[in-house]
Design a protein around this motif. Structure first.
Motif, short mmCIF file in Angstrom:
data_model
loop_
_atom_site.label_atom_id
_atom_site.label_comp_id
_atom_site.label_asym_id
_atom_site.label_seq_id
_atom_site.Cartn_x
_atom_site.Cartn_y
_atom_site.Cartn_z
N TYR A 209 0.80 -1.23 0.00
CA TYR A 209 0.00 0.00 0.00
C TYR A 209 0.84 1.28 0.00
CZ TYR A 209 -3.18 -3.58 1.73
OH TYR A 209 -3.89 -4.74 1.88
N GLY A 210 2.16 1.16 -0.04
CA GLY A 210 3.03 2.30 0.20
C GLY A 210 2.85 3.47 -0.74
N LEU A 297 -8.81 9.66 -5.49
CA LEU A 297 -10.07 8.96 -5.30
C LEU A 297 -10.18 8.40 -3.89
CD1 LEU A 297 -12.70 7.68 -6.41
CD2 LEU A 297 -11.31 5.72 -7.14
N TYR A 298 -9.13 7.71 -3.44
CA TYR A 298 -9.18 7.07 -2.13
C TYR A 298 -9.22 8.10 -1.00
CZ TYR A 298 -8.12 2.54 -4.34
OH TYR A 298 -8.15 1.40 -5.10
N LYS A 299 -8.53 9.21 -1.17
CA LYS A 299 -8.58 10.24 -0.14
C LYS A 299 -9.99 10.79 0.00
CE LYS A 299 -6.73 14.72 1.27
NZ LYS A 299 -5.83 15.85 0.95
N ALA A 300 -10.68 11.03 -1.12
CA ALA A 300 -12.05 11.53 -1.06
C ALA A 300 -12.96 10.53 -0.38
CB ALA A 300 -12.55 11.85 -2.47
N GLN A 301 -12.74 9.25 -0.64
CA GLN A 301 -13.58 8.22 -0.02
C GLN A 301 -13.27 8.07 1.47
OE1 GLN A 301 -12.42 5.60 -3.34
NE2 GLN A 301 -14.56 4.97 -3.45
N ARG A 302 -11.99 8.18 1.82
CA ARG A 302 -11.64 8.17 3.24
C ARG A 302 -12.31 9.33 3.96
NH1 ARG A 302 -6.41 10.98 5.48
NH2 ARG A 302 -7.70 12.60 4.50
N ASP A 303 -12.23 10.52 3.37
CA ASP A 303 -12.83 11.69 4.00
C ASP A 303 -14.33 11.51 4.16
OD1 ASP A 303 -10.34 12.83 4.07
OD2 ASP A 303 -10.68 14.19 2.37
N ALA A 304 -14.97 10.91 3.17
CA ALA A 304 -16.41 10.68 3.26
C ALA A 304 -16.74 9.74 4.41
CB ALA A 304 -16.93 10.10 1.94
N MET A 305 -15.92 8.71 4.60
CA MET A 305 -16.18 7.77 5.69
C MET A 305 -15.92 8.43 7.04
SD MET A 305 -14.98 3.81 6.24
CE MET A 305 -16.20 3.21 5.05
N GLY A 326 -3.67 4.36 1.99
CA GLY A 326 -4.13 2.98 1.96
C GLY A 326 -5.60 2.83 1.69
N MET A 327 -6.19 1.77 2.25
CA MET A 327 -7.55 1.37 1.88
C MET A 327 -8.46 1.12 3.08
SD MET A 327 -6.29 -1.29 -1.11
CE MET A 327 -7.86 -2.13 -1.20
N PHE A 328 -7.91 1.19 4.31
CA PHE A 328 -8.67 0.74 5.47
C PHE A 328 -8.59 1.74 6.61
CE2 PHE A 328 -6.45 -2.91 3.51
CZ PHE A 328 -7.54 -3.54 2.93
N LEU A 329 -9.62 1.71 7.45
CA LEU A 329 -9.50 2.31 8.77
C LEU A 329 -9.96 1.29 9.80
CD1 LEU A 329 -12.50 3.28 9.96
CD2 LEU A 329 -12.14 5.17 8.39
N PHE A 373 -12.82 1.62 2.63
CA PHE A 373 -13.58 2.75 2.09
C PHE A 373 -13.42 2.92 0.59
CE2 PHE A 373 -9.70 4.18 4.31
CZ PHE A 373 -8.94 4.65 3.24
N VAL A 374 -12.66 2.05 -0.10
CA VAL A 374 -12.25 2.38 -1.47
C VAL A 374 -13.20 1.88 -2.56
CG1 VAL A 374 -9.84 2.50 -0.78
CG2 VAL A 374 -10.73 0.38 -1.75
N THR A 375 -14.07 0.94 -2.27
CA THR A 375 -14.95 0.42 -3.33
C THR A 375 -16.39 0.93 -3.21
OG1 THR A 375 -15.33 -1.59 -2.04
CG2 THR A 375 -13.61 -1.67 -3.71
N ALA A 376 -16.64 1.77 -2.22
CA ALA A 376 -18.00 2.29 -2.02
C ALA A 376 -18.08 3.74 -2.49
CB ALA A 376 -18.38 2.20 -0.54
N THR A 377 -19.23 4.12 -3.03
CA THR A 377 -19.46 5.51 -3.39
C THR A 377 -19.75 6.32 -2.13
OG1 THR A 377 -21.84 5.22 -3.63
CG2 THR A 377 -20.46 4.77 -5.57
N ARG A 378 -19.72 7.64 -2.26
CA ARG A 378 -20.06 8.49 -1.11
C ARG A 378 -21.46 8.18 -0.60
NH1 ARG A 378 -19.01 13.34 1.53
NH2 ARG A 378 -17.04 13.63 0.42
N GLU A 379 -22.39 7.97 -1.51
CA GLU A 379 -23.76 7.66 -1.11
C GLU A 379 -23.81 6.33 -0.35
OE1 GLU A 379 -23.58 10.64 -4.07
OE2 GLU A 379 -22.82 8.56 -4.18
#
Length: 398
Positions: A209-210, A297-305, A326-329, A373-379
């Motif tokens: 994930y680096g 893309l992943y940063k926007a999805q992390r922020d949404a979560m 990365g992809m997880f929290l 958080f990476v495969t889901a849309t904001r909605e």
């Protein structure tokens, strides 16, 4: 009565190591998420929106037109030479391409490490918690897997020193760890390498994930500081495509021949056509242009979560971290709750996650869980976190 009924039935006897093999908890949960209407935060899958389809379409044409027959033939077990050279050039320290071994995904690298370095009863040290796939890869070799206490900065060095005796190696994910999303700090990396040298402790550094950092790149890898004592694992799955099943190892010269022999016994070589495709895609600096789009893309999805968690979990005493890439929290439920027991109730409300317990080598924290958080849309993130919060509120009142 049929003639076959008179024949003795085969008596399959499993090897002892086979009894230690267990199905992936994540893969089993993913079967549940295939049900219509389930919002899944469970999988460790990269977003398919990031797959560079057009780049690979062009690479296919180029590879087949240049040397199609060679690309479809058996190849060297070490890997395709130009790809090994490209990997060495990508890494942030001086790596001889001869030290690079192309693997069938970095998961195969873990399997090779286990076969070459682990005996029955060997002590293997891992972070707490750690990557489930590594525990699966190590288990058939029948080791004593010991968790080392860890905090937000990484491995607890005092606990490492206490547990070091007889250990074959320490397995670590230094960047945006799976499952917690944490990143080892610069100070902790320096101290860990110093401690490893003093203890003569080999390291196995897994870094799939680096490159998926959001605001700033992580510190240099452990392997860059301790190359003589580190086996480094990388992957193309998270930055190009998991379907290619290509990863790589960088190993000290004295251990590489045995890793190569283990690979030859496993699959002769990783798919030669896929290797040439990746080498072709990498040839003109493609990753430098492509990976920033994944990060954004992943940063926007992390922020949404994070926003959804802050909004929906108010008053529930749920804790979570904010990963820098990365992809997880990683989250922790209120006292008295068990994520394994919560999961079926959450699925009833249409949302799935991975309980944290399987990621522990020994004493597990049953309150923990992993959210991808990476495969889901904001909605979907908004709806899924709301459903999870509703589940927790309902369980809290029972």
């Amino acid at each position: 009565m049929k003639a076959n009924d008179l024949q003795p039935q085969p008596g399959w006897t499993l090897a002892r190591r086979a009894e230690r093999m267990n199905p992936s908890v994540i893969r089993e949960i993913l079967k549940v998420t295939e049900r219509p209407g389930i919002i899944s935060f469970a999988g460790g899958l990269p977003s398919p929106l990031t797959f560079p389809v057009e780049a690979f379409r062009a690479a296919c044409e180029q590879v087949l037109s240049e040397d199609g027959r060679g690309a479809l033939q058996y190849a060297a077990s070490e890997g395709y030479g130009p790809l090994r050279e490209a990997v060495a050039a990508l890494l942030p320290w001086n790596v001889d391409p001869a030290q690079v071994l192309i693997t069938t995904g970095s998961q195969q690298g873990l399997d090779l490490v286990a076969k070459v370095l682990v005996d029955h009863g060997s002590r293997v040290l891992v972070e707490t918690p750690t990557y489930l796939g590594a525990l699966q890869a190590f288990a058939p070799m029948e080791p004593e897997v010991t968790g080392v206490a860890s905090d937000a900065e990484g491995v607890d060095l005092a606990d490492l020193a206490r547990r070091r005796a007889g250990a074959r190696f320490l397995y670590v994910l230094s960047n945006f760890q799976n499952p917690t999303g944490r990143t080892m700090s610069e100070a902790r990396r320096q101290a860990l390498v110093q401690t490893a040298r003093e203890l003569a402790l080999p390291l196995v550094e897994d870094n799939p994930y680096g490159e998926l950092w959001f605001d700033a790149p992580p510190p240099p890898p452990l392997a860059a500081r301790y190359p003589e004592g580190t086996i480094y694992l990388g992957s193309f799955s998270k930055v190009l495509s998991p379907g290619l099943r290509l990863g790589y190892m960088v190993a000290p010269p004295e251990i590489l021949p045995k890793l190569l022999q283990a690979k030859q016994a496993a699959d002769l070589h990783s798919p030669s056509f896929n290797q040439r495709l990746v080498a072709e895609v990498l040839r003109d600096g493609f990753l430098e242009r492509h990976v920033p789009t994944i990060r954004a893309l992943y940063k926007a999805q992390r922020d949404a979560m994070l926003e959804a968690l802050a909004r929906e979990m108010r008053g529930l005493d749920v804790q979570w971290n904010a990963p820098d890439g990365g992809m997880f929290l990683w989250a922790r439920l209120p006292a008295g709750m068990d994520a394994v027991q919560v999961l079926p109730h959450a699925v009833e409300r249409g949302v799935a996650f991975v309980p944290g317990s399987p990621f522990y080598a020994d004493a597990a924290d049953a309150r923990t869980l992993r959210l991808s958080f990476v495969t889901a849309t904001r909605e979907q993130i908004d709806a899924g976190i709301a459903a999870l919060a509703a589940t927790l509120r309902d369980l809290a009142t029972r």
